[in-house]
Design an enzyme around this catalytic site. Structure first.
Site, PDB file in Angstrom:
ATOM      1  N   GLY A 261       0.792  -1.221   0.000  1.00  0.00           N
ATOM      2  CA  GLY A 261       0.000   0.000   0.000  1.00  0.00           C
ATOM      3  C   GLY A 261       0.829   1.278   0.000  1.00  0.00           C
ATOM      4  O   GLY A 261       0.299   2.364   0.187  1.00  0.00           O
TER       5      GLY A 261
ATOM      6  N   HIS B  97      -4.631   1.620   2.594  1.00  0.00           N
ATOM      7  CA  HIS B  97      -4.477   0.588   1.568  1.00  0.00           C
ATOM      8  C   HIS B  97      -4.086  -0.771   2.143  1.00  0.00           C
ATOM      9  O   HIS B  97      -3.645  -1.644   1.425  1.00  0.00           O
ATOM     10  CB  HIS B  97      -3.470   0.999   0.486  1.00  0.00           C
ATOM     11  CG  HIS B  97      -3.818   2.283  -0.197  1.00  0.00           C
ATOM     12  ND1 HIS B  97      -5.027   2.486  -0.825  1.00  0.00           N
ATOM     13  CD2 HIS B  97      -3.126   3.429  -0.344  1.00  0.00           C
ATOM     14  CE1 HIS B  97      -5.057   3.704  -1.328  1.00  0.00           C
ATOM     15  NE2 HIS B  97      -3.922   4.314  -1.043  1.00  0.00           N
TER      16      HIS B  97
ATOM     17  N   ARG C 237       1.960 -15.838  -3.930  1.00  0.00           N
ATOM     18  CA  ARG C 237       2.235 -16.485  -2.643  1.00  0.00           C
ATOM     19  C   ARG C 237       0.933 -16.734  -1.917  1.00  0.00           C
ATOM     20  O   ARG C 237      -0.132 -16.329  -2.383  1.00  0.00           O
ATOM     21  CB  ARG C 237       3.103 -15.564  -1.794  1.00  0.00           C
ATOM     22  CG  ARG C 237       2.436 -14.195  -1.648  1.00  0.00           C
ATOM     23  CD  ARG C 237       3.037 -13.314  -0.598  1.00  0.00           C
ATOM     24  NE  ARG C 237       2.627 -11.937  -0.768  1.00  0.00           N
ATOM     25  CZ  ARG C 237       1.492 -11.412  -0.347  1.00  0.00           C
ATOM     26  NH1 ARG C 237       0.608 -12.154   0.298  1.00  0.00           N
ATOM     27  NH2 ARG C 237       1.206 -10.135  -0.548  1.00  0.00           N
TER      28      ARG C 237
HETATM   29  P1  ADP Z   1      -0.070  -2.838  -3.005  1.00  0.00           P
HETATM   30  O1  ADP Z   1       0.698  -3.851  -3.775  1.00  0.00           O
HETATM   31  O2  ADP Z   1       0.811  -1.752  -2.466  1.00  0.00           O
HETATM   32  O3  ADP Z   1      -0.982  -3.446  -1.982  1.00  0.00           O
HETATM   33  P2  ADP Z   1      -2.283  -2.520  -4.913  1.00  0.00           P
HETATM   34  O4  ADP Z   1      -2.089  -2.191  -6.330  1.00  0.00           O
HETATM   35  O5  ADP Z   1      -2.675  -3.921  -4.580  1.00  0.00           O
HETATM   36  O6  ADP Z   1      -0.984  -2.070  -4.074  1.00  0.00           O
HETATM   37  O7  ADP Z   1      -3.390  -1.541  -4.305  1.00  0.00           O
HETATM   38  C1  ADP Z   1      -3.672  -1.538  -2.933  1.00  0.00           C
HETATM   39  C2  ADP Z   1      -4.952  -0.785  -2.664  1.00  0.00           C
HETATM   40  O8  ADP Z   1      -4.857   0.566  -3.162  1.00  0.00           O
HETATM   41  C3  ADP Z   1      -6.183  -1.356  -3.355  1.00  0.00           C
HETATM   42  O9  ADP Z   1      -6.759  -2.430  -2.632  1.00  0.00           O
HETATM   43  C4  ADP Z   1      -7.068  -0.121  -3.379  1.00  0.00           C
HETATM   44  O10 ADP Z   1      -7.610   0.134  -2.110  1.00  0.00           O
HETATM   45  C5  ADP Z   1      -6.112   1.007  -3.701  1.00  0.00           C
HETATM   46  N1  ADP Z   1      -6.003   1.224  -5.153  1.00  0.00           N
HETATM   47  C6  ADP Z   1      -5.078   0.697  -5.993  1.00  0.00           C
HETATM   48  N2  ADP Z   1      -5.304   1.065  -7.286  1.00  0.00           N
HETATM   49  C7  ADP Z   1      -6.410   1.846  -7.276  1.00  0.00           C
HETATM   50  C8  ADP Z   1      -7.194   2.532  -8.304  1.00  0.00           C
HETATM   51  N3  ADP Z   1      -6.849   2.478  -9.597  1.00  0.00           N
HETATM   52  N4  ADP Z   1      -8.272   3.234  -7.901  1.00  0.00           N
HETATM   53  C9  ADP Z   1      -8.634   3.302  -6.599  1.00  0.00           C
HETATM   54  N5  ADP Z   1      -7.952   2.699  -5.591  1.00  0.00           N
HETATM   55  C10 ADP Z   1      -6.860   1.969  -5.917  1.00  0.00           C
END
Ligand code: ADP
Length: 448
Positions: A165, A235, A291
């Site tokens: 996040g 996040h 994973r």
């Molecule tokens: P990380 O690998 O750091 O966990 P992610 O790409 O999985 O990052 O995103 C984590 C969180 O960030 C998502 O679950 C969501 O809450 C928010 N997020 C990511 N991309 C978007 C987007 N395009 N629009 C809105 N929220 C987003």
């Protein structure tokens, strides 16, 4: 089958793997830092090896130390848990060079999904729907503004090497782009040593829905439905459930098949999670985790499958023990993450646990490495337990969670458990009506 497995992790996930090993008649080897000499995973494993001092960079993340521990103990395989070295392609390669099996996907697949831009390109090529955004990295502000104008604001700027996040910034309009773009790059550089960022359309009210997939490495793969992990703070997930309150059987079957077919096509081996944002009936791929996830127990409850056992089986060359047709979704499961943190600011709160009592009874699973008298070291993640409940339906699971929380005792430190007592009183939570922004807004209202 392996005779001895080394677990390159600590805490509740190390226990989780030790338990699977014991049920399969496999000896387990714990590794630990000097700060973890009294940790529960060290006590429960058949053997243990100290691999270095407290900082994880000198112990749990140190590849050479983990490999030496394998050689000393004679472990034939390594289970990485989540975090630490679990998505480190260099580690997988090093193990392979030493003739040790990694219980997880190949270095190539980890690399493919580890870089988020490559992951998105791969997903798109495999027929998985993605969030609209830049085609690859965005090198400068000028390009960022072009992308913003093209896809429309708000947009989110994300680190290519991101995770946990971090390194994400939202720009609500073109004026906000400059600051957002610069801070996202600076944060990405500081956190991941790589300042490359990419841009996506910022979805306003999506849910975080992820699909559990599992492959045998030989072109066969299945899906085990979804988990809704929309309740997040910064996040990061705090509450997860399966099935997702808004996902219909038809949607599950369709998106599940798309994901299973995609990983089958690349001969993916082991457990993986394809993460989506879901809004207005559409799924948008955000990333794939190669994973086991923290929240895997909710899937285990509703499908009645031991995912760790299955990981170990396929890593040893055995086939998966189930076919897609045999997987049946039953009931409802919810997990809440109990962290050693003090509310309302979620300040880490390590220290000595005087008393620990885990809830029990029908449909309750507490995965935790705590015990009375244990001192939580300040060096690692603040997750101290996962309380997971199962019910025949969602209302029964919620009632059980409420009951289980009332039995939990962690004396001596502050935890996030009271947060869940409060959440269970909220009609939106009771009705499953929440999205990824719900919790932050609720917290701001509660504690402002
Ligand atoms: P990380 O690998 O750091 O966990 P992610 O790409 O999985 O990052 O995103 C984590 C969180 O960030 C998502 O679950 C969501 O809450 C928010 N997020 C990511 N991309 C978007 C987007 N395009 N629009 C809105 N929220 C987003």
């Amino acid at each position: 089958m392996f005779e001895k497995i080394l677990i390159a992790n600590r805490g509740e996930i190390a226990l989780r793997v030790i338990r699977a090993c014991r049920e399969m008649g496999i000896k387990s080897v714990a590794v630990h830092s000097t700060a973890d000499a009294d940790a529960m995973h060290v006590r429960l494993a058949d053997e243990s090896v100290c691999i270095g001092p407290a900082p994880s960079s000198e112990s749990y993340l140190k590849i050479s130390a983990v490999i030496s521990a394998c050689e000393i103990s004679g472990a034939q395989a390594v289970h990485p848990g989540y975090g630490f070295l679990s998505e480190n392609a260099g580690f997988v390669q090093a193990l392979e060079d030493h003739g040790i099996t990694f219980i997880g996907p190949s270095a190539e697949h980890i690399r493919l999904m580890g870089d988020k831009i490559t992951a998105k390109e791969t997903a798109r090529a495999l027929g998985i729907p993605c969030v609209p955004g830049s085609d690859g990295g965005v090198p400068d502000l000028e390009t960022a503004l072009e992308v913003g104008a093209e896809i429309g604001y708000p947009v989110i700027i994300k680190a290519t090497a991101g995770g946990g996040g971090r390194g994400m910034k939202v720009a609500v309009d073109a004026d906000a782009m400059e600051i957002a773009f610069r801070t996202a790059r600076a944060e990405a550089k500081a956190a991941f040593g790589n300042d490359e960022v990419y841009i996506e359309k910022y979805l306003q009210k999506p849910r975080h829905i992820e699909i559990q997939v599992f492959g045998d490495g030989k072109g066969r793969a299945v899906h085990l439905g979804e988990r809704d992990c929309s309740l997040q703070r910064r996040h990061q997930k705090v509450f997860e459930e399966a099935p997702g309150p808004v996902i219909t059987p038809k949607m599950r079957a369709e998106i599940g098949k798309t994901c299973a077919d995609a990983v089958a096509k690349i001969n993916y081996i082991g457990a993986g999670t394809v993460e989506f944002l879901y809004e207005d009936g559409q799924f948008y791929f955000i990333e794939m985790n190669t994973r086991l996830q923290v929240e895997h127990p909710v899937t285990e409850f509703v499908y009645g499958i031991d995912l760790v056992r299955e990981q170990i089986r396929v890593a040893s060359g055995l086939p998966m023990s189930f076919r897609q047709e045999e997987l049946e979704l039953n009931g409802h499961a919810i997990e809440v993450r109990i962290n050693a943190e003090k509310l309302p600011n979620f300040t880490p709160c390590p220290g000595r646990v005087k008393t620990f009592h885990a809830p029990g009874g029908l449909g309750v699973r507490m995965d935790s490495a705590l015990y009375g008298g244990y001192s939580i070291p300040p060096y690692y993640d603040s997750l101290i337990g996962k309380l997971v409940v199962y019910g025949r339906d969602r209302p029964e699971a919620l009632a059980r969670l409420n009951r289980a929380l009332s039995e939990l005792v962690v004396d001596g430190i502050e935890t996030t458990a009271p947060l869940f007592d409060a959440l269970l009183n909220e009609p939106d939570i009771q009705h499953g009506e929440y999205n990824i922004h719900w919790l932050e807004k609720w917290l701001a209202r509660q504690f402002s």
